[in-house]
Write a protein that holds these residues in place. Sequence first.
Motif, PDB file in Angstrom:
ATOM      1  N   ASP A  55     -17.171  14.236  53.306  1.00 34.49           N
ATOM      2  CA  ASP A  55     -16.879  14.712  54.658  1.00 34.49           C
ATOM      3  C   ASP A  55     -17.621  13.949  55.758  1.00 34.49           C
ATOM      4  O   ASP A  55     -17.464  14.241  56.931  1.00 34.49           O
ATOM      5  N   GLY A  56     -18.450  12.969  55.376  1.00 27.55           N
ATOM      6  CA  GLY A  56     -19.164  12.165  56.358  1.00 27.55           C
ATOM      7  C   GLY A  56     -20.415  12.814  56.908  1.00 27.55           C
ATOM      8  O   GLY A  56     -21.153  12.195  57.676  1.00 27.55           O
ATOM      9  N   GLN A  57     -20.700  14.047  56.505  1.00 31.14           N
ATOM     10  CA  GLN A  57     -21.900  14.741  56.956  1.00 31.14           C
ATOM     11  C   GLN A  57     -23.080  14.338  56.067  1.00 31.14           C
ATOM     12  O   GLN A  57     -22.885  13.859  54.946  1.00 31.14           O
ATOM     13  N   PRO A  58     -24.316  14.543  56.521  1.00 26.25           N
ATOM     14  CA  PRO A  58     -25.472  14.207  55.687  1.00 26.25           C
ATOM     15  C   PRO A  58     -25.521  15.045  54.413  1.00 26.25           C
ATOM     16  O   PRO A  58     -25.146  16.217  54.416  1.00 26.25           O
ATOM     17  N   ALA A  59     -25.987  14.444  53.343  1.00 23.12           N
ATOM     18  CA  ALA A  59     -26.217  15.156  52.090  1.00 23.12           C
ATOM     19  C   ALA A  59     -27.468  16.007  52.249  1.00 23.12           C
ATOM     20  O   ALA A  59     -28.396  15.637  52.973  1.00 23.12           O
ATOM     21  N   SER A  60     -27.493  17.163  51.577  1.00 25.29           N
ATOM     22  CA  SER A  60     -28.685  18.008  51.596  1.00 25.29           C
ATOM     23  C   SER A  60     -28.864  18.636  50.222  1.00 25.29           C
ATOM     24  O   SER A  60     -27.905  18.798  49.466  1.00 25.29           O
ATOM     25  N   CYS A  61     -30.103  18.991  49.911  1.00 25.04           N
ATOM     26  CA  CYS A  61     -30.444  19.592  48.622  1.00 25.04           C
ATOM     27  C   CYS A  61     -30.393  21.110  48.750  1.00 25.04           C
ATOM     28  O   CYS A  61     -30.754  21.662  49.783  1.00 25.04           O
ATOM     29  N   GLY A  62     -29.996  21.772  47.711  1.00 23.65           N
ATOM     30  CA  GLY A  62     -29.970  23.227  47.704  1.00 23.65           C
ATOM     31  C   GLY A  62     -31.092  23.780  46.848  1.00 23.65           C
ATOM     32  O   GLY A  62     -31.365  23.261  45.764  1.00 23.65           O
ATOM     33  N   ASN A  63     -31.747  24.820  47.321  1.00 24.73           N
ATOM     34  CA  ASN A  63     -32.788  25.462  46.540  1.00 24.73           C
ATOM     35  C   ASN A  63     -32.151  26.156  45.348  1.00 24.73           C
ATOM     36  O   ASN A  63     -31.194  26.906  45.495  1.00 24.73           O
ATOM     37  N   GLY A  64     -32.687  25.905  44.171  1.00 22.31           N
ATOM     38  CA  GLY A  64     -32.149  26.502  42.965  1.00 22.31           C
ATOM     39  C   GLY A  64     -31.126  25.636  42.259  1.00 22.31           C
ATOM     40  O   GLY A  64     -30.706  25.955  41.153  1.00 22.31           O
ATOM     41  N   GLN A  65     -30.718  24.537  42.853  1.00 19.31           N
ATOM     42  CA  GLN A  65     -29.777  23.628  42.205  1.00 19.31           C
ATOM     43  C   GLN A  65     -30.547  22.573  41.435  1.00 19.31           C
ATOM     44  O   GLN A  65     -31.550  22.049  41.918  1.00 19.31           O
ATOM     45  N   MET A  66     -30.078  22.279  40.232  1.00 19.45           N
ATOM     46  CA  MET A  66     -30.713  21.270  39.400  1.00 19.45           C
ATOM     47  C   MET A  66     -29.682  20.740  38.426  1.00 19.45           C
ATOM     48  O   MET A  66     -28.830  21.495  37.949  1.00 19.45           O
ATOM     49  N   LEU A  67     -29.758  19.469  38.133  1.00 13.55           N
ATOM     50  CA  LEU A  67     -28.921  18.859  37.103  1.00 13.55           C
ATOM     51  C   LEU A  67     -29.807  18.536  35.913  1.00 13.55           C
ATOM     52  O   LEU A  67     -30.876  17.957  36.076  1.00 13.55           O
ATOM     53  N   ALA A  68     -29.370  18.904  34.727  1.00 12.32           N
ATOM     54  CA  ALA A  68     -30.098  18.596  33.504  1.00 12.32           C
ATOM     55  C   ALA A  68     -29.320  17.549  32.729  1.00 12.32           C
ATOM     56  O   ALA A  68     -28.144  17.743  32.426  1.00 12.32           O
ATOM     57  N   LEU A  69     -29.975  16.438  32.435  1.00 13.47           N
ATOM     58  CA  LEU A  69     -29.359  15.326  31.720  1.00 13.47           C
ATOM     59  C   LEU A  69     -29.865  15.321  30.282  1.00 13.47           C
ATOM     60  O   LEU A  69     -31.060  15.501  30.029  1.00 13.47           O
TER      61      LEU A  69
ATOM     62  N   ILE B 244     -25.909  11.560  48.405  1.00 17.10           N
ATOM     63  CA  ILE B 244     -27.022  10.660  48.706  1.00 17.10           C
ATOM     64  C   ILE B 244     -26.890  10.171  50.152  1.00 17.10           C
ATOM     65  O   ILE B 244     -25.802   9.818  50.590  1.00 17.10           O
ATOM     66  N   ASN B 245     -28.007  10.113  50.854  1.00 24.09           N
ATOM     67  CA  ASN B 245     -28.029   9.551  52.208  1.00 24.09           C
ATOM     68  C   ASN B 245     -28.478   8.099  52.226  1.00 24.09           C
ATOM     69  O   ASN B 245     -27.998   7.309  53.025  1.00 24.09           O
ATOM     70  N   ASN B 246     -29.441   7.735  51.369  1.00 27.50           N
ATOM     71  CA  ASN B 246     -29.989   6.382  51.339  1.00 27.50           C
ATOM     72  C   ASN B 246     -29.584   5.718  50.020  1.00 27.50           C
ATOM     73  O   ASN B 246     -30.331   5.733  49.049  1.00 27.50           O
ATOM     74  N   PHE B 247     -28.396   5.139  50.016  1.00 30.98           N
ATOM     75  CA  PHE B 247     -27.840   4.545  48.799  1.00 30.98           C
ATOM     76  C   PHE B 247     -28.698   3.391  48.288  1.00 30.98           C
ATOM     77  O   PHE B 247     -28.862   3.232  47.082  1.00 30.98           O
ATOM     78  N   GLU B 248     -29.279   2.603  49.193  1.00 30.62           N
ATOM     79  CA  GLU B 248     -30.084   1.443  48.786  1.00 30.62           C
ATOM     80  C   GLU B 248     -31.314   1.868  47.996  1.00 30.62           C
ATOM     81  O   GLU B 248     -31.781   1.144  47.126  1.00 30.62           O
ATOM     82  N   GLU B 249     -31.861   3.033  48.275  1.00 31.37           N
ATOM     83  CA  GLU B 249     -33.006   3.554  47.530  1.00 31.37           C
ATOM     84  C   GLU B 249     -32.559   4.315  46.284  1.00 31.37           C
ATOM     85  O   GLU B 249     -33.193   4.238  45.236  1.00 31.37           O
ATOM     86  N   ALA B 250     -31.458   5.033  46.386  1.00 33.74           N
ATOM     87  CA  ALA B 250     -30.987   5.859  45.274  1.00 33.74           C
ATOM     88  C   ALA B 250     -30.436   5.026  44.122  1.00 33.74           C
ATOM     89  O   ALA B 250     -30.619   5.383  42.953  1.00 33.74           O
ATOM     90  N   LEU B 251     -29.751   3.930  44.418  1.00 38.56           N
ATOM     91  CA  LEU B 251     -29.123   3.138  43.356  1.00 38.56           C
ATOM     92  C   LEU B 251     -30.135   2.627  42.329  1.00 38.56           C
ATOM     93  O   LEU B 251     -29.934   2.825  41.128  1.00 38.56           O
ATOM     94  N   PRO B 252     -31.259   2.001  42.736  1.00 34.65           N
ATOM     95  CA  PRO B 252     -32.215   1.556  41.713  1.00 34.65           C
ATOM     96  C   PRO B 252     -32.848   2.719  40.947  1.00 34.65           C
ATOM     97  O   PRO B 252     -33.111   2.613  39.748  1.00 34.65           O
TER      98      PRO B 252
END
Length: 132
Positions: free
Chosen positions: A59-73, A9-17
């Motif tokens: 690693d301190g680098q920005p987070a990025s999304c991968g095409n084809g990656q998905m988490l199923a809950l 996550i890059n924006n924790f304040e938005e992601a947490l809620p």
Amino acid sequence: MLSHVYVGINNFEEALPFYSAVMAELGARQRFVDTHRPWAAWQPAEGPRPLFVIGAPYDGQPASCGNGQMLALMATSREMVDRAYAAAREHGGVCEGAPGLRPQYHANYYGAYFRDPEGNKLCVVCHDAQAD
């Protein structure tokens, strides 16, 4: 089989809620929140694992999304899928497939797909037949 899943996550304040609302609908308990690191984790109501963790990449680098990656809950009912999807949308989630049956997977596959505010793709799914 899984110990934990970590979503960068890059924006924790938005992601947490966002994740707090979705996890609450799935009955997960918050394990910890550390806004200084930043990271947070949830665990199943009935046990300590697997953990679902969000946070800044180690690693301190920005987070990025991968095409084809998905988490199923996992959800325990179709109503839980609906509630989790609604919570995601109310907290900035983008629709990738409204709640509904997906018989191409199997007869009772009831899922909803969405992206978090940073673009990570998630699914919430119930594999059980509709309760009478």
